[in-house]
Design a protein around this motif. Structure first.
Motif, PDB file in Angstrom:
ATOM      1  N   ILE A 126     -83.982 -49.726 -56.851  1.00  0.00           N
ATOM      2  CA  ILE A 126     -83.940 -49.403 -58.278  1.00  0.00           C
ATOM      3  C   ILE A 126     -85.343 -49.108 -58.799  1.00  0.00           C
ATOM      4  CG2 ILE A 126     -83.459 -50.368 -60.556  1.00  0.00           C
ATOM      5  CD1 ILE A 126     -81.090 -51.818 -59.371  1.00  0.00           C
ATOM      6  N   LEU A 127     -86.308 -49.928 -58.421  1.00  0.00           N
ATOM      7  CA  LEU A 127     -87.679 -49.696 -58.875  1.00  0.00           C
ATOM      8  C   LEU A 127     -88.223 -48.372 -58.335  1.00  0.00           C
ATOM      9  CD1 LEU A 127     -89.277 -53.261 -58.596  1.00  0.00           C
ATOM     10  CD2 LEU A 127     -88.476 -52.085 -60.639  1.00  0.00           C
ATOM     11  N   LYS A 128     -87.921 -48.055 -57.101  1.00  0.00           N
ATOM     12  CA  LYS A 128     -88.386 -46.782 -56.543  1.00  0.00           C
ATOM     13  C   LYS A 128     -87.729 -45.600 -57.242  1.00  0.00           C
ATOM     14  CE  LYS A 128     -89.332 -48.720 -51.956  1.00  0.00           C
ATOM     15  NZ  LYS A 128     -88.923 -48.733 -50.520  1.00  0.00           N
ATOM     16  N   GLN A 129     -86.439 -45.744 -57.570  1.00  0.00           N
ATOM     17  CA  GLN A 129     -85.749 -44.670 -58.268  1.00  0.00           C
ATOM     18  C   GLN A 129     -86.297 -44.478 -59.677  1.00  0.00           C
ATOM     19  OE1 GLN A 129     -83.914 -42.510 -57.071  1.00  0.00           O
ATOM     20  NE2 GLN A 129     -82.110 -41.968 -58.271  1.00  0.00           N
ATOM     21  N   LEU A 130     -86.570 -45.561 -60.376  1.00  0.00           N
ATOM     22  CA  LEU A 130     -87.150 -45.460 -61.709  1.00  0.00           C
ATOM     23  C   LEU A 130     -88.555 -44.870 -61.649  1.00  0.00           C
ATOM     24  CD1 LEU A 130     -86.034 -48.881 -63.259  1.00  0.00           C
ATOM     25  CD2 LEU A 130     -85.039 -46.629 -63.662  1.00  0.00           C
ATOM     26  N   ASN A 131     -89.293 -45.184 -60.602  1.00  0.00           N
ATOM     27  CA  ASN A 131     -90.627 -44.611 -60.428  1.00  0.00           C
ATOM     28  C   ASN A 131     -90.542 -43.097 -60.225  1.00  0.00           C
ATOM     29  OD1 ASN A 131     -93.642 -45.067 -59.742  1.00  0.00           O
ATOM     30  ND2 ASN A 131     -92.886 -43.950 -57.971  1.00  0.00           N
ATOM     31  N   LYS A 132     -89.572 -42.645 -59.427  1.00  0.00           N
ATOM     32  CA  LYS A 132     -89.401 -41.207 -59.210  1.00  0.00           C
ATOM     33  C   LYS A 132     -88.996 -40.498 -60.496  1.00  0.00           C
ATOM     34  CE  LYS A 132     -88.089 -41.497 -54.320  1.00  0.00           C
ATOM     35  NZ  LYS A 132     -86.999 -41.247 -53.326  1.00  0.00           N
ATOM     36  N   TYR A 133     -88.101 -41.125 -61.236  1.00  0.00           N
ATOM     37  CA  TYR A 133     -87.641 -40.504 -62.474  1.00  0.00           C
ATOM     38  C   TYR A 133     -88.787 -40.358 -63.473  1.00  0.00           C
ATOM     39  CZ  TYR A 133     -84.929 -39.603 -66.686  1.00  0.00           C
ATOM     40  OH  TYR A 133     -84.431 -39.048 -67.842  1.00  0.00           O
ATOM     41  N   HIS A 134     -89.604 -41.384 -63.613  1.00  0.00           N
ATOM     42  CA  HIS A 134     -90.709 -41.298 -64.568  1.00  0.00           C
ATOM     43  C   HIS A 134     -91.779 -40.325 -64.077  1.00  0.00           C
ATOM     44  CE1 HIS A 134     -92.734 -42.783 -68.125  1.00  0.00           C
ATOM     45  NE2 HIS A 134     -93.855 -42.822 -67.437  1.00  0.00           N
ATOM     46  N   GLU A 135     -91.977 -40.264 -62.788  1.00  0.00           N
ATOM     47  CA  GLU A 135     -92.920 -39.283 -62.246  1.00  0.00           C
ATOM     48  C   GLU A 135     -92.471 -37.866 -62.595  1.00  0.00           C
ATOM     49  OE1 GLU A 135     -94.694 -37.829 -57.899  1.00  0.00           O
ATOM     50  OE2 GLU A 135     -93.169 -39.393 -58.036  1.00  0.00           O
ATOM     51  N   PHE A 136     -91.179 -37.620 -62.460  1.00  0.00           N
ATOM     52  CA  PHE A 136     -90.649 -36.299 -62.784  1.00  0.00           C
ATOM     53  C   PHE A 136     -90.716 -36.044 -64.287  1.00  0.00           C
ATOM     54  CE2 PHE A 136     -87.461 -32.859 -62.562  1.00  0.00           C
ATOM     55  CZ  PHE A 136     -87.951 -32.187 -61.453  1.00  0.00           C
ATOM     56  N   GLU A 178     -78.071 -49.265 -50.721  1.00  0.00           N
ATOM     57  CA  GLU A 178     -79.115 -48.430 -51.313  1.00  0.00           C
ATOM     58  C   GLU A 178     -78.504 -47.374 -52.233  1.00  0.00           C
ATOM     59  OE1 GLU A 178     -82.638 -45.299 -49.954  1.00  0.00           O
ATOM     60  OE2 GLU A 178     -81.520 -46.442 -48.454  1.00  0.00           O
ATOM     61  N   ILE A 179     -77.399 -46.769 -51.815  1.00  0.00           N
ATOM     62  CA  ILE A 179     -76.740 -45.761 -52.650  1.00  0.00           C
ATOM     63  C   ILE A 179     -76.272 -46.385 -53.959  1.00  0.00           C
ATOM     64  CG2 ILE A 179     -74.805 -44.157 -52.790  1.00  0.00           C
ATOM     65  CD1 ILE A 179     -77.017 -43.260 -50.932  1.00  0.00           C
ATOM     66  N   MET A 180     -75.702 -47.591 -53.892  1.00  0.00           N
ATOM     67  CA  MET A 180     -75.253 -48.260 -55.112  1.00  0.00           C
ATOM     68  C   MET A 180     -76.440 -48.581 -56.025  1.00  0.00           C
ATOM     69  SD  MET A 180     -72.064 -48.311 -55.326  1.00  0.00           S
ATOM     70  CE  MET A 180     -72.222 -49.181 -56.875  1.00  0.00           C
ATOM     71  N   SER A 181     -77.581 -48.909 -55.437  1.00  0.00           N
ATOM     72  CA  SER A 181     -78.772 -49.178 -56.242  1.00  0.00           C
ATOM     73  C   SER A 181     -79.242 -47.918 -56.953  1.00  0.00           C
ATOM     74  CB  SER A 181     -79.891 -49.725 -55.351  1.00  0.00           C
ATOM     75  OG  SER A 181     -79.460 -50.854 -54.622  1.00  0.00           O
ATOM     76  N   LEU A 182     -79.206 -46.785 -56.261  1.00  0.00           N
ATOM     77  CA  LEU A 182     -79.611 -45.531 -56.882  1.00  0.00           C
ATOM     78  C   LEU A 182     -78.653 -45.129 -57.992  1.00  0.00           C
ATOM     79  CD1 LEU A 182     -80.639 -43.508 -53.685  1.00  0.00           C
ATOM     80  CD2 LEU A 182     -82.081 -44.865 -55.197  1.00  0.00           C
ATOM     81  N   VAL A 183     -77.373 -45.427 -57.806  1.00  0.00           N
ATOM     82  CA  VAL A 183     -76.400 -45.151 -58.867  1.00  0.00           C
ATOM     83  C   VAL A 183     -76.705 -45.990 -60.106  1.00  0.00           C
ATOM     84  CG1 VAL A 183     -73.966 -45.371 -59.501  1.00  0.00           C
ATOM     85  CG2 VAL A 183     -74.579 -44.396 -57.297  1.00  0.00           C
ATOM     86  N   THR A 184     -77.004 -47.268 -59.892  1.00  0.00           N
ATOM     87  CA  THR A 184     -77.338 -48.145 -61.018  1.00  0.00           C
ATOM     88  C   THR A 184     -78.563 -47.641 -61.760  1.00  0.00           C
ATOM     89  OG1 THR A 184     -76.413 -50.043 -59.838  1.00  0.00           O
ATOM     90  CG2 THR A 184     -77.908 -50.510 -61.654  1.00  0.00           C
ATOM     91  N   ALA A 185     -79.589 -47.202 -61.028  1.00  0.00           N
ATOM     92  CA  ALA A 185     -80.799 -46.693 -61.671  1.00  0.00           C
ATOM     93  C   ALA A 185     -80.519 -45.409 -62.438  1.00  0.00           C
ATOM     94  CB  ALA A 185     -81.885 -46.451 -60.614  1.00  0.00           C
ATOM     95  N   GLN A 186     -79.673 -44.543 -61.899  1.00  0.00           N
ATOM     96  CA  GLN A 186     -79.356 -43.301 -62.606  1.00  0.00           C
ATOM     97  C   GLN A 186     -78.541 -43.570 -63.865  1.00  0.00           C
ATOM     98  OE1 GLN A 186     -76.726 -39.758 -61.192  1.00  0.00           O
ATOM     99  NE2 GLN A 186     -78.764 -39.381 -60.353  1.00  0.00           N
ATOM    100  N   VAL A 187     -77.642 -44.543 -63.813  1.00  0.00           N
ATOM    101  CA  VAL A 187     -76.874 -44.911 -64.998  1.00  0.00           C
ATOM    102  C   VAL A 187     -77.784 -45.532 -66.051  1.00  0.00           C
ATOM    103  CG1 VAL A 187     -75.015 -46.406 -65.844  1.00  0.00           C
ATOM    104  CG2 VAL A 187     -74.729 -45.168 -63.710  1.00  0.00           C
ATOM    105  N   ALA A 188     -78.840 -46.232 -65.618  1.00  0.00           N
ATOM    106  CA  ALA A 188     -79.789 -46.803 -66.574  1.00  0.00           C
ATOM    107  C   ALA A 188     -80.510 -45.714 -67.353  1.00  0.00           C
ATOM    108  CB  ALA A 188     -80.793 -47.693 -65.841  1.00  0.00           C
TER     109      ALA A 188
END
Length: 766
Positions: free
Chosen positions: A219-229, A663-673
């Motif tokens: 989740i933290l890595k996904q949020l980091n990618k989203y903010h970077e973008f 990991e896929i479920m974690s990425l889904v949670t981060a995208q829903v956030a």
């Protein structure tokens, strides 16, 4: 003059010597004298009170005996030494309790003692100086002796020197205790800051993550990618996204985990806070009503404890004002809990059901599906987007999906629900949102444009489908397309096929944990009758049956026959015997066989890295045995947490597939956030009862020798009530191909990626 001074100092010296002598004698005998006086008092006082009461009446001797007052028999004796000691100990005990609660209590006591010494010292100076100085000057002299130890050296008389000396000694003790008290108070405040429980967070637009589990790193890595973008696109409000990590674990442990995860993440700042996740005060101090989103992660292994903790955390958020605008993403274990959490008023709750077990089954039956999910969850690539287009209000769904060049229109979002297959005549309403797959860059920089007059634009499609303006021409095109696709009868059956009979398969499941029951149920949704599922694990048989009966899993199975074997999946002889028994039970039938390895419960409770190694070893051992026995295996999959290890195994053994479902479920949670409305999209895609992503043979949509464009393939898929989102060519996935009007050189061995309700061939709907 000198003689007068000697004459005045003589009596004072003698009186001082007498006073000191008397003090020493009393000091030596005070304890014995004190005890003797108490004993004498206890013996004499009762008689004294009786005598006083009798003699207090002047005519007591001549009064009537009947009118004599009766004694009250009051206990007027002095307290014993034991009671006095207990009272003093009680006072000391209460003082220590108050001191433990607040270190500043001792500071107040020191100030009172200091003030008392100044007053007493000033009065003594005033008395022994014979009123030569004012009382104010005497108080100031006492304060000077207390502050500076060298002041008492300036005193003239012997008595003043003794008083100054005592004040200087107390001043030294006072300042040493004052310094230690201030140090302890500072240490106590720093400890509170380290724990973070009492600290008020003054942040806005931050993301709160409650709890720590295996999903947290992803989740933290996904949020980091989203903010970077977001920073690259210029849509970010801050250079670094603030993440507040809350847990009931000690602060040091939280910091250690956070530092280990976020050391390479340059676009987020992780703050930690140790507090209770079921108290409203904890979320108030975290500024929950000013947060961008709140993510509640499960921390317990039992599914009931997971849902209970999530429910208590959501209830703690309810009393906080202005929480209806903050999305609260909660990971739960069942759909029933989702309904319960959504019923809580004054909150914007988005429950995300943990369907990692179901996701594992989906990916285990389709090679390459896990890569498609990763693509759709990578912000640098094509992801699901929901876009409100008020300028398209009144247009039909057919017009909308024909006029996007840089995105794939997948459906409509209306009244909180997602519709993947609207009718072509459906009119777009003002409150509707269009669901499409495209680049996040295109979504944030410019709105998709629609070509109404046929002229060229940024998203115009130069294709013959745009020119379908009359009904007759549309019918002719439909007939041409129907001639090039595979028709199937409209009959409902299993999830794997639209016919009465689903695909018959044999599954060998290595390992066991409570979630395996959900996996078995998911296999039953896809497989046809007479399918076999063999479970090999060293978990006792009673634990498996009891768990299955509690969830009523096996009682609802319609197509799969489950059998259990006890043994270690990493034992060569045991695994070989199991595979041979399965082959003998099939009686030389041509039934596809798959081997799936899941992490055992005991493995997961320990080190996850160790669990990955054991899973990988079991899978490679099974492949080796199958190769030696000549057993053909359709799918070889293993559940692995660490993606790096999975990629390494895939490079060595291309026939082996690793599935990181957690990991896929974690990425889904981060995208829903980041976009809470996408929760409905992923809920439908990851649920066996809704539409899912499938990789289907290209022969269902074209004939050999054809070179249709992706737009043409999308129209043919629409006739089968499917949404084409990409294709697979030479084992490479192409999602949202651009441009869509160019002809594609596809072979009959290639595949089309679609969103469909059924896995098998679907009926054609005109």
């Amino acid at each position: 003059m000198k003689k007068n001074n000697n004459s005045t100092q003589g009596p004072q010296a003698r009186s001082m010597i007498q006073f000191m002598s008397l003090y020493i004698i009393l000091r030596m005998t005070h304890k014995q004298l004190y005890n003797l006086m108490i004993k004498v008092g206890q013996a004499v006082l009762p008689h004294v009170f009786q005598t006083c009461s009798a003699t207090s009446l002047p005519f007591a001797c001549v009064s009537n005996a009947l009118n004599k007052p009766k004694p009250l028999n009051l206990d007027v004796s002095l307290p014993s030494i034991h009671d006095i000691r207990w009272s003093l100990a009680r006072l000391l005990y209460l003082f220590n309790i108050q001191l433990e609660r607040n270190v500043a209590t001792f500071f107040v006591v020191l100030l009172l003692a200091c003030f008392s010494f100044v007053v007493i010292g000033g009065l003594l100076f005033f008395k022994f100086r014979g009123n030569k100085n004012s009382l104010e000057d005497c108080f100031w002299e006492a304060w000077a002796c207390l502050c500076s130890s060298s002041t008492h050296l300036k005193q003239a008389t012997r008595v003043e020197r003794v008083i100054g000396f005592l004040l200087a000694i107390w001043g030294i003790l006072f300042y040493s205790r004052l310094l230690s008290t201030m140090t302890e108070q500072f240490r106590s405040n720093m400890q509170k800051l380290r724990e973070g429980a009492q600290m008020q967070v003054l942040e806005t637009d931050h993301i709160i993550i409650c709890g720590m589990n295996s999903h947290l790193p992803f989740i933290l890595k996904q949020l980091n990618k989203y903010h970077e973008f977001s920073v690259l696109l210029g849509t970010a409000t801050a250079r670094r996204q603030r993440i507040l990590l809350m847990s009931d674990l000690p602060r040091k442990q939280i910091d250690r985990v956070a530092d280990n995860i976020a050391k390479d993440l340059n676009h987020i700042d992780v703050l930690t806070k140790s507090c209770s996740l079921s108290l409203t005060k904890s979320f108030e101090r975290a500024a929950a009503n000013k947060a961008r989103a709140i993510i509640i992660l499960p921390t317990k292994g039992d599914r009931y404890e997971v849902d209970t903790d999530a429910f208590l955390s959501v209830l703690a958020l309810q009393p906080i004002p202005n929480m209806d605008s903050v999305p609260t993403i909660v990971e739960v274990s069942s759909s029933k809990t989702c309904e319960l959490l959504k019923s809580i008023s004054a909150l914007k709750v988005e429950p995300v059901e943990n369907v990692a077990s179901k996701l594992f089954v989906q990916c285990s039956r389709q090679k390459g599906l896990i890569k498609i999910y990763r693509h759709l969850l990578n912000y640098r690539k094509n992801v699901f987007n929901l876009c409100s287009l008020p300028n398209l209000e009144g247009m039909t769904y057919r017009q909308i999906r024909h006029r996007f060049q840089e995105a794939v229109v997948c459906g409509l979002y209306r009244s909180g629900k997602i519709y993947f297959h609207p009718n072509d005549g459906e009119i777009l309403q003002q409150t509707d949102k269009v669901l499409f797959i495209g680049s996040l860059r295109d979504t944030n920089t410019k709105k998709p444009e629609v070509i109404l007059d046929g002229k060229e634009g940024n998203h115009e499609i130069h294709n013959e489908e745009i020119l379908e303006k009359d009904l007759e021409h549309a019918i002719e095109l439909s007939k041409v397309r129907l001639a090039n696709i595979v028709k199937r009868p409209n009959r409902s059956g299993s999830k794997g096929s639209d016919g009465n009979l689903g695909p018959k398969e044999c599954i060998l499941l290595l390992g066991w944990r409570p979630e395996a029951v959900e996996m078995i149920q998911e296999y039953d949704n896809y497989l046809g009758p007479e399918s076999v599922l063999e479970v090999l694990s060293d978990t006792p048989l009673d634990d498996r049956i009891n768990k299955a009966s509690n969830i009523n899993g096996h009682n609802k199975l319609k197509n799969v026959r489950v059998s259990h074997r006890i043994g270690n999946p990493m034992d060569y002889d045991t695994l070989k015997e199991t595979i041979l028994n399965i082959q003998n039970s099939l009686k030389n039938e041509d039934v596809p066989m798959s081997i799936a390895v899941i992490s055992d419960r005991d493995w997961l409770l320990g080190d996850p890295a160790k669990a990955d190694k054991l899973s990988a070893y079991s899978l490679l051992l099974a492949e080796n045995i199958c190769n030696k026995l000549g057993v053909k295996v359709q799918n070889l999959v293993a559940e692995i947490v660490d993606s790096k290890l999975g990629k390494q195994i895939s490079r060595i053994k291309p026939s082996v597939t690793y599935i990181a479902a957690e990991e896929i479920m974690s990425l889904v949670t981060a995208q829903v956030a980041e976009n809470s409305e996408l929760n409905e999209v992923w809920k439908d895609v990851l649920n066996a009862e809704g539409d899912e992503i499938y990789v289907k043979d290209i022969g269902l949509y074209m004939k050999e020798g054809e070179n249709p464009s992706f737009s043409e393939l999308s129209e043919r898929a629409y006739l089968r009530r499917e949404v084409a989102i990409g294709y697979v060519k030479n084992k490479k996935n192409v999602i949202n191909p651009v441009p869509k009007s160019e002809p594609l050189s596809l072979e009959m061995t290639d595949s089309l990626i679609v969103i469909s309700e059924l896995e098998g061939e679907q009926p054609v709907v005109l």
